[in-house]
Design a protein around this motif. Structure first.
Motif, mmCIF file in Angstrom:
data_model
loop_
_atom_site.group_PDB
_atom_site.id
_atom_site.type_symbol
_atom_site.label_atom_id
_atom_site.label_comp_id
_atom_site.label_asym_id
_atom_site.label_seq_id
_atom_site.Cartn_x
_atom_site.Cartn_y
_atom_site.Cartn_z
ATOM 1 N N ARG A 1 32.270 49.287 -0.281
ATOM 2 C CA ARG A 1 30.836 49.313 -0.580
ATOM 3 C C ARG A 1 29.965 49.126 0.660
ATOM 4 N NH1 ARG A 1 33.648 46.472 -3.447
ATOM 5 N NH2 ARG A 1 33.029 44.592 -2.354
ATOM 6 N N ILE A 2 30.581 48.933 1.825
ATOM 7 C CA ILE A 2 29.801 48.628 3.031
ATOM 8 C C ILE A 2 29.447 49.922 3.772
ATOM 9 C CG2 ILE A 2 29.818 47.354 5.223
ATOM 10 C CD1 ILE A 2 29.870 45.514 2.764
ATOM 11 N N SER A 3 28.144 50.196 3.853
ATOM 12 C CA SER A 3 27.720 51.381 4.597
ATOM 13 C C SER A 3 27.802 51.081 6.100
ATOM 14 C CB SER A 3 26.281 51.733 4.235
ATOM 15 O OG SER A 3 25.422 50.735 4.754
ATOM 16 N N LEU A 4 27.691 52.117 6.901
ATOM 17 C CA LEU A 4 27.745 51.891 8.351
ATOM 18 C C LEU A 4 26.552 51.047 8.813
ATOM 19 C CD1 LEU A 4 29.101 55.313 9.661
ATOM 20 C CD2 LEU A 4 30.317 53.134 9.484
ATOM 21 N N ASP A 5 25.402 51.204 8.136
ATOM 22 C CA ASP A 5 24.234 50.375 8.489
ATOM 23 C C ASP A 5 24.501 48.904 8.166
ATOM 24 O OD1 ASP A 5 22.736 52.362 9.559
ATOM 25 O OD2 ASP A 5 21.546 52.750 7.754
ATOM 26 N N ASP B 1 33.092 42.004 6.640
ATOM 27 C CA ASP B 1 33.444 42.726 5.410
ATOM 28 C C ASP B 1 33.177 44.204 5.637
ATOM 29 O OD1 ASP B 1 33.821 43.728 2.920
ATOM 30 O OD2 ASP B 1 32.163 42.656 1.961
ATOM 31 N N ASN B 2 34.234 44.996 5.642
ATOM 32 C CA ASN B 2 34.062 46.444 5.781
ATOM 33 C C ASN B 2 34.764 47.169 4.625
ATOM 34 O OD1 ASN B 2 33.102 48.793 6.972
ATOM 35 N ND2 ASN B 2 34.965 49.079 8.181
ATOM 36 N N GLY B 3 34.559 46.635 3.433
ATOM 37 C CA GLY B 3 35.155 47.236 2.236
ATOM 38 C C GLY B 3 34.431 48.512 1.834
ATOM 39 N N ALA C 1 42.244 60.163 5.130
ATOM 40 C CA ALA C 1 41.188 61.092 5.520
ATOM 41 C C ALA C 1 41.329 61.517 6.971
ATOM 42 C CB ALA C 1 39.820 60.450 5.296
ATOM 43 N N ARG C 2 41.958 60.666 7.792
ATOM 44 C CA ARG C 2 41.960 60.994 9.211
ATOM 45 C C ARG C 2 43.348 61.320 9.762
ATOM 46 N NH1 ARG C 2 42.107 55.276 12.006
ATOM 47 N NH2 ARG C 2 44.245 55.311 11.381
ATOM 48 N N SER C 3 44.411 61.183 8.935
ATOM 49 C CA SER C 3 45.740 61.502 9.457
ATOM 50 C C SER C 3 46.535 62.272 8.420
ATOM 51 C CB SER C 3 46.490 60.220 9.807
ATOM 52 O OG SER C 3 46.935 59.608 8.619
ATOM 53 N N GLU D 1 42.592 55.178 1.796
ATOM 54 C CA GLU D 1 41.720 56.364 1.775
ATOM 55 C C GLU D 1 41.255 56.729 3.186
ATOM 56 O OE1 GLU D 1 38.711 55.434 -1.140
ATOM 57 O OE2 GLU D 1 40.234 55.340 -2.720
ATOM 58 N N ARG D 2 40.893 55.727 3.979
ATOM 59 C CA ARG D 2 40.418 56.018 5.341
ATOM 60 C C ARG D 2 41.534 56.605 6.202
ATOM 61 N NH1 ARG D 2 36.976 50.529 6.000
ATOM 62 N NH2 ARG D 2 35.154 51.190 4.815
ATOM 63 N N VAL D 3 42.737 56.046 6.060
ATOM 64 C CA VAL D 3 43.846 56.552 6.877
ATOM 65 C C VAL D 3 44.220 57.964 6.437
ATOM 66 C CG1 VAL D 3 46.266 56.189 7.526
ATOM 67 C CG2 VAL D 3 44.714 54.243 7.395
ATOM 68 N N GLY E 1 43.720 45.248 9.535
ATOM 69 C CA GLY E 1 44.805 46.156 9.174
ATOM 70 C C GLY E 1 44.493 47.592 9.552
ATOM 71 N N ILE E 2 45.463 48.452 9.391
ATOM 72 C CA ILE E 2 45.281 49.877 9.680
ATOM 73 C C ILE E 2 44.117 50.426 8.841
ATOM 74 C CG2 ILE E 2 47.076 50.496 7.974
ATOM 75 C CD1 ILE E 2 47.754 52.913 9.752
ATOM 76 N N GLY E 3 43.228 51.166 9.500
ATOM 77 C CA GLY E 3 42.107 51.784 8.798
ATOM 78 C C GLY E 3 41.015 50.831 8.349
ATOM 79 N N SER E 4 41.078 49.573 8.774
ATOM 80 C CA SER E 4 40.079 48.589 8.301
ATOM 81 C C SER E 4 38.706 48.818 8.933
ATOM 82 C CB SER E 4 40.547 47.159 8.597
ATOM 83 O OG SER E 4 40.760 47.007 9.982
ATOM 84 N N GLY E 5 38.691 49.409 10.133
ATOM 85 C CA GLY E 5 37.419 49.672 10.803
ATOM 86 C C GLY E 5 37.272 48.947 12.138
ATOM 87 N N LYS E 6 38.396 48.505 12.725
ATOM 88 C CA LYS E 6 38.350 47.796 14.017
ATOM 89 C C LYS E 6 37.662 48.617 15.097
ATOM 90 C CE LYS E 6 42.793 47.758 14.222
ATOM 91 N NZ LYS E 6 43.144 48.207 12.874
ATOM 92 N N THR E 7 38.055 49.888 15.173
ATOM 93 C CA THR E 7 37.526 50.731 16.240
ATOM 94 C C THR E 7 36.027 50.930 16.067
ATOM 95 O OG1 THR E 7 39.660 51.830 16.269
ATOM 96 C CG2 THR E 7 37.883 52.916 17.454
ATOM 97 N N LYS E 8 35.627 51.112 14.811
ATOM 98 C CA LYS E 8 34.194 51.278 14.510
ATOM 99 C C LYS E 8 33.428 50.029 14.970
ATOM 100 C CE LYS E 8 31.713 54.296 12.886
ATOM 101 N NZ LYS E 8 31.889 55.676 13.272
ATOM 102 N N VAL E 9 33.942 48.858 14.607
ATOM 103 C CA VAL E 9 33.283 47.599 14.993
ATOM 104 C C VAL E 9 33.266 47.468 16.514
ATOM 105 C CG1 VAL E 9 33.532 45.078 14.940
ATOM 106 C CG2 VAL E 9 33.796 46.410 12.824
#
Ligand code: ATP
Length: 200
Positions: A178-182, A174-176, A143-145, A139-141, A9-17
């Motif tokens: 509680r999931i840090s970038l590491d 899982d990119n909820g 923060a950035r838009s 929250e992610r969306v 979904g939007i802001g889920s972290g696809k681009t990061k992955v």
């Protein structure tokens, strides 16, 4: 070549992955980035969009006026279909061109509306869903838009539900909250190795 679809979904972290997979050597083809390039100033889709929707659809810089177009097609399936009939063949052509140059174990297609569109199912070997709670997406969306809470809610409601997405998934990241970038990177590395093995 082994074809992986990456969605969420939007802001889920696809681009990061996708960025992490690219660092690991996978070829990433981002359909959203292709769509943006086609509708940026001087993009191939600008002239046909102007012809179909009028000059109001193009902003002062010569790019697609995204806010105008989003509002126009949001409640009108016919106009949406018209826009898609212009964009989809152009996106498909560019995807094809980039896929021909793919290197690495496998190629990743980042498709935000993969589950919703139904056009991808038979073109992929595997589907990976980036999963994240609704509140974190919001929250992610935010923060950035500059999108309002109401607007973000409308976009979320128009997208597939988490259950629909998970039902289409072969793998889930899982990119909820509680999931840090590491921790995200560790999941991505594990899946990268699995996909390289599957790709042979
Ligand atoms: P969209 O569909 O809107 O393009 P997306 O699914 O591609 O979104 P990203 O752009 O990857 O999502 O992530 C949204 C924001 O959240 C980005 O600013 C990103 O840096 C941040 N983010 C993603 N995952 C994490 C995480 N695990 N920890 C901290 N920040 C994260």
């Amino acid at each position: 070549m082994f074809k992986l679809g990456l969605t969420g979904g939007i802001g889920s972290g696809k681009t990061k992955v996708a960025d992490m997979l690219a660092e690991l050597g996978a070829t990433v083809i981002d359909t959203d980035a292709i769509s943006h390039a086609l509708t940026a100033r001087g993009g191939l889709a600008i002239t046909p969009i102007r012809a179909a929707f009028g000059g109001r659809a193009i902003d002062a810089t010569g790019a697609l006026d995204r806010d105008y177009m989003r509002a126009l097609v949001f409640d009108d399936p016919n106009l949406r279909a018209r826009l898609e009939s212009i964009l989809h063949p152009m996106i498909a052509q560019e995807v094809e061109r980039q896929a021909k140059q793919a290197k690495g174990c496998y190629v990743v297609f980042v498709v935000p509306l993969l589950v919703e569109s139904g056009r991808w199912a038979d073109r992929l070997d595997r589907v990976c869903v980036v999963d994240c709670e609704r509140q974190t997406q919001i929250e992610r969306v935010q923060a950035r838009s500059g999108l309002s809470l109401e607007r973000i809610g409308q976009i979320l409601d128009a997208q597939a539900s988490p259950e629909q997405r998970l039902a289409a998934a072969d793998d889930v990241i899982d990119n909820g909250a509680r999931i840090s970038l590491d921790e995200l990177r560790a999941q991505v590395l594990g899946l990268h190795q699995r996909w390289c093995n599957l790709a042979g």
